[in-house]
Write an enzyme that holds these catalytic residues in place. Structure first.
Site, short mmCIF file in Angstrom:
data_model
loop_
_atom_site.label_atom_id
_atom_site.label_comp_id
_atom_site.label_asym_id
_atom_site.label_seq_id
_atom_site.Cartn_x
_atom_site.Cartn_y
_atom_site.Cartn_z
N ASP A 10 0.86 -1.18 0.00
CA ASP A 10 0.00 0.00 0.00
C ASP A 10 0.89 1.23 0.00
O ASP A 10 2.10 1.14 0.23
CB ASP A 10 -0.91 0.00 1.23
CG ASP A 10 -1.84 1.21 1.29
OD1 ASP A 10 -2.41 1.55 0.24
OD2 ASP A 10 -1.97 1.83 2.36
N SER A 11 0.27 2.39 -0.21
CA SER A 11 1.02 3.64 -0.20
C SER A 11 1.46 4.03 1.21
O SER A 11 2.32 4.90 1.36
CB SER A 11 0.16 4.77 -0.79
OG SER A 11 -1.01 4.93 -0.02
N TYR A 42 -0.54 8.37 -2.53
CA TYR A 42 -0.60 8.06 -3.96
C TYR A 42 -1.78 8.77 -4.63
O TYR A 42 -1.78 8.98 -5.84
CB TYR A 42 -0.76 6.55 -4.17
CG TYR A 42 0.51 5.74 -4.04
CD1 TYR A 42 1.68 6.27 -3.51
CD2 TYR A 42 0.53 4.41 -4.44
CE1 TYR A 42 2.83 5.51 -3.40
CE2 TYR A 42 1.68 3.63 -4.34
CZ TYR A 42 2.82 4.19 -3.81
OH TYR A 42 3.96 3.43 -3.70
N CYS A 73 -4.35 -1.07 -2.11
CA CYS A 73 -4.41 0.36 -2.37
C CYS A 73 -5.36 0.57 -3.54
O CYS A 73 -5.12 0.05 -4.64
CB CYS A 73 -3.01 0.89 -2.71
SG CYS A 73 -2.96 2.61 -3.26
N ASN A 74 -6.44 1.30 -3.31
CA ASN A 74 -7.41 1.53 -4.37
C ASN A 74 -6.82 2.36 -5.50
O ASN A 74 -7.12 2.14 -6.67
CB ASN A 74 -8.65 2.22 -3.81
CG ASN A 74 -9.58 1.28 -3.09
OD1 ASN A 74 -10.57 0.81 -3.64
ND2 ASN A 74 -9.26 0.97 -1.83
N GLU A 152 -3.32 8.72 8.68
CA GLU A 152 -1.88 8.69 8.86
C GLU A 152 -1.46 9.45 10.12
O GLU A 152 -0.47 9.11 10.76
CB GLU A 152 -1.18 9.29 7.63
CG GLU A 152 -1.35 8.48 6.34
CD GLU A 152 -0.51 7.21 6.32
OE1 GLU A 152 0.41 7.09 7.14
OE2 GLU A 152 -0.80 6.34 5.49
N CYS A 184 -10.87 3.24 -0.32
CA CYS A 184 -9.47 3.48 0.02
C CYS A 184 -9.20 2.64 1.25
O CYS A 184 -10.00 2.64 2.20
CB CYS A 184 -9.20 4.96 0.31
SG CYS A 184 -7.53 5.29 0.95
N THR A 185 -8.09 1.91 1.26
CA THR A 185 -7.85 0.99 2.37
C THR A 185 -7.54 1.71 3.68
O THR A 185 -7.53 1.07 4.75
CB THR A 185 -6.70 0.01 2.04
OG1 THR A 185 -5.56 0.75 1.56
CG2 THR A 185 -7.14 -0.98 0.97
N HIS A 186 -7.31 3.01 3.64
CA HIS A 186 -7.19 3.78 4.88
C HIS A 186 -8.56 3.95 5.56
O HIS A 186 -8.64 4.04 6.78
CB HIS A 186 -6.63 5.18 4.60
CG HIS A 186 -5.17 5.23 4.32
ND1 HIS A 186 -4.62 4.77 3.14
CD2 HIS A 186 -4.13 5.70 5.06
CE1 HIS A 186 -3.31 4.96 3.17
NE2 HIS A 186 -2.98 5.52 4.31
#
Length: 267
Positions: A10-11, A42, A73-74, A152, A184-186
């Site tokens: 992932d980013s 990203y 990561c989408n 983050e 988004c995986t976040h």
């Protein structure tokens, strides 16, 4: 049986939500995770740049003898998946298709909301696949770039997160959607905040869960599953040392893992 690990990237730290679902669904599988913490986000970068970064990461994962790669990561899934599959001779999974399939299963009134990074929404990957699967589904997409920064920073439930969610999501609520894809995986790390904002009548769709099921089915079909009672090994790599990884690791995985910092530009 195949003891080789599954590679996941992932980013940043958002892909840990995919690691969480892989660990639940495939508890015997060894995992190699890479988070590109030095070059995130990203979602604001061009397709060319995201694809370049993704190729470097896959090359790194291949040095770890992985048997499959999951793009957690989408943004990379929507912009780079096909080129990665054409470049590398290894099974590579994105999170878009599983997310689409889950959204189709969840929606009752055929009004689906999609939230993601600017790049993911710009790609129209979700809209295109949803339209191909069921042209009667109405899709409403909204870029929510600040959500990544909030995760983050570890700001997932404070007033800043709540106000940001309200600002982003009010328009989608007014469209009377009954399903909202966390594109988004976040974003699953903001699930409580997002859920409180949209209310109980809107189902939150987490592509990570569907991705884990898809990977399990593929590995089983091709006799690549890790079997037996051996304890799975998990290794984590990042491109820049940050406190965020440790904080989010404990939050997503309920356990602290010590990552190794590598120079991803060397791959």
């Amino acid at each position: 049986m195949d003891k080789r690990p599954i590679g996941i990237f992932d980013s940043g730290v958002g892909g840990l939500t995919v690691v969480k679902q892989i660990m639940k669904t495939l508890p015997n599988e060894n995992i190699i995770y890479f988070g590109d913490t030095a070059r995130l986000p990203y979602g604001t970068k061009s397709k060319k740049t995201v694809t370049k970064f993704s190729k470097q990461i896959v090359r790194f994962l291949l040095t770890k003898n992985v048997k499959a790669v999951i793009i957690a990561c989408n943004t990379a899934s929507s912009n780079s998946l096909e080129e990665l599959r054409q470049t590398f001779d290894i099974p590579i999974f994105g999170v878009i298709v599983p997310g689409v399939e889950e959204a189709i299963h969840c929606t009752k009134n055929k009004k689906v909301g999609i939230i993601g990074t600017t790049s993911t929404i710009r790609s129209k990957a979700y809209e295109t696949l949803l339209a191909q699967a069921d042209s009667s589904i109405e899709v409403y997409a909204k870029p929510c770039p600040l959500f990544v920064s909030l995760v983050e920073e570890g700001w997932t439930e404070n007033m800043v997160a709540k106000l940001t969610a309200k600002n982003y999501l009010t328009d989608l609520i007014e469209k009377e959607i009954d399903s909202l894809v966390l594109g988004c995986t976040h974003y699953p790390l903001l699930k409580r905040c997002i859920g409180e904002t949209v209310g109980n009548n809107i189902k939150l769709v987490d592509p990570a869960k569907a991705t884990a099921r898809m990977v399990k089915e593929f590995l089983a079909k091709h006799k690549l599953l890790q079997q037996g009672e051996t304890v799975a090994e998990r290794y984590f790599y990042i491109s820049d040392d940050t406190d965020t990884f440790s904080n989010m690791c404990k939050k997503a995985l309920k356990k602290e893992y010590i990552p190794e910092v590598i120079d991803i530009e060397a791959y």
